[in-house]
Design a protein around this motif. Structure first.
Motif, short mmCIF file in Angstrom:
data_model
loop_
_atom_site.label_atom_id
_atom_site.label_comp_id
_atom_site.label_asym_id
_atom_site.label_seq_id
_atom_site.Cartn_x
_atom_site.Cartn_y
_atom_site.Cartn_z
N ASP A 1 2.66 -0.98 -4.49
CA ASP A 1 1.37 -0.57 -5.01
C ASP A 1 1.49 -0.07 -6.45
O ASP A 1 2.01 1.01 -6.69
N ARG B 1 -0.31 4.43 -5.35
CA ARG B 1 -0.15 5.26 -4.16
C ARG B 1 1.24 5.02 -3.57
O ARG B 1 1.88 4.01 -3.83
N VAL B 2 1.69 5.97 -2.79
CA VAL B 2 2.93 5.85 -2.04
C VAL B 2 2.56 6.00 -0.57
O VAL B 2 1.88 6.96 -0.19
N ASP B 3 2.99 5.05 0.25
CA ASP B 3 2.69 5.09 1.68
C ASP B 3 3.82 5.83 2.40
O ASP B 3 4.87 5.26 2.67
N ALA C 1 4.04 6.64 5.38
CA ALA C 1 4.25 6.17 6.75
C ALA C 1 5.47 5.27 6.83
O ALA C 1 6.11 5.17 7.89
N VAL C 2 5.82 4.63 5.74
CA VAL C 2 7.01 3.78 5.72
C VAL C 2 8.27 4.63 5.64
O VAL C 2 9.30 4.33 6.27
N ALA D 1 4.54 12.53 -2.14
CA ALA D 1 4.00 11.84 -0.97
C ALA D 1 4.72 12.22 0.32
O ALA D 1 4.10 12.27 1.39
#
Length: 343
Positions: A189, A207-209, A211-212, A251
């Motif tokens: 992203d 953004r940084v996810d 959840a990964v 994050a």
């Protein structure tokens, strides 16, 4: 996502080489090795080390005073280990610490040690020296503006090849060989930088996810993240590693952000290496930037620290990656190293 461990045949070859090579005098003494035997047995199943075999491999035991000194160091680190156990620490790795094999080995061992004593390290890496080397091979002169690499189409190809295809995989292998388990990742992203007209394919993190990352961190593995990302159309962008590390730290709710650099830290007078500032707050940093007392490659470093702290990271440190074990000095001692920025 690739999970790697040293191949069984490689581990066997390394063991055979170690058995045929005389043990240096500075290795662990008899008593310390025997004391560690139970842990080694639990880790590797059938491994057993007898006092007789260790004694044969160790011609000159260390003096009791030297052994006691080592134990004192471990004892003094205990409060810091207890404080940070279970906490996430994001480390940005780059610069001189990547060029020197000795420093590289030091950083990798420090990361693995932190993981072994209960911290949860995340490694975010650049690859400036390696990128410059490959650019020279294709006849491209590196250019920088305000500490950021100008990235045209050719440079972007080299950046992606080096960071994702070479450096990331090498670091994963080194960490795994040192005794931990690493997972190599890169971002997705991104958007063009506001200065895209002059910087080219340099991006910003949208953004940084987490959840990964959370399952990888919680399982005791070390994420190793290359700072290349793509936008929604699939266009790849070069992300400044300091900036990416700050966003990732925010994050995942990191306790600490540590940026390895090629200077001793933030200087009150950037022309005076002796003017190192040990600890400052965000307001002081903003004032220094506004007055032009912080410039060049230090600008993205302090800005990402300020942004990370604003998003909940407890402290951010800019430390000298040329100093062996600077990561451990910063986390496991009162004195620390470099400059620590607080809220």
């Amino acid at each position: 996502m690739l999970l790697t461990k040293p191949h069984t045949s490689l581990a066997a070859a390394a063991a055979a080489a170690a058995a045929s090579t005389p043990t240096p005098k500075h290795d662990l003494n008899v008593n310390r090795v025997v004391a560690l035997t139970p842990s080694a047995s639990r880790r590797s199943g059938d491994l057993r080390v007898s006092a007789a075999s260790v004694a044969a491999a160790q011609p000159t035991p260390a003096s009791p005073a030297a052994a006691l000194s080592r134990v004192d160091v471990l004892s003094e680190a205990l409060p810091f280990i207890q404080r940070f156990k279970g906490k996430t620490v994001v480390v940005k790795y780059g610069g001189a610490a990547m060029k020197s094999p000795v420093l590289q080995a030091s950083v990798i061992r420090d990361l693995v040690l932190l993981s072994c004593v209960g911290l949860r390290p995340v490694l975010v890496h650049g690859g400036g020296p390696e990128i410059n080397s490959w650019l020279a091979r294709v006849g491209v002169e590196p250019q920088f503006r305000n500490g950021l690499r100008v990235t045209d189409a050719v440079t972007m190809e080299v950046v992606e090849m080096v960071l994702v295809g070479k450096v990331n995989k090498q670091l994963v292998s080194l960490i795994s060989f040192a005794g931990a388990t690493a997972v190599g990742l890169c971002g997705k992203d991104a958007r063009p930088s506001p200065d895209a007209a002059s910087l080219g394919f340099v991006g910003e993190v949208t953004r940084v996810d987490p959840a990964v990352l959370h399952p990888i961190i919680a399982s005791g593995h070390i994420p190793v993240i290359a700072t290349v990302a793509a936008d929604e159309a699939g266009q790849a962008y070069n992300i400044n590693a300091d900036t990416a590390a700050g966003e990732i730290a925010a994050a995942v709710g990191a306790e600490k952000l540590q940026l390895l650099t090629d200077v001793s830290g933030v200087l009150a007078d950037r022309d005076d290496p002796a003017s190192l500032v040990r600890e400052v707050d965000v307001a002081w940093v903003r004032r220094m930037v506004a007055e032009g007392k912080v410039g060049g490659g230090m600008i993205p470093k302090v800005e990402c620290c300020v942004r990370a702290i604003a998003q909940g990271v407890r402290t951010a440190s800019i430390i000298d990656g040329r100093v062996p074990h600077s990561l451990l000095l910063e986390i496991l001692t009162d004195e620390g190293t470099g400059t620590m920025i607080t809220g």
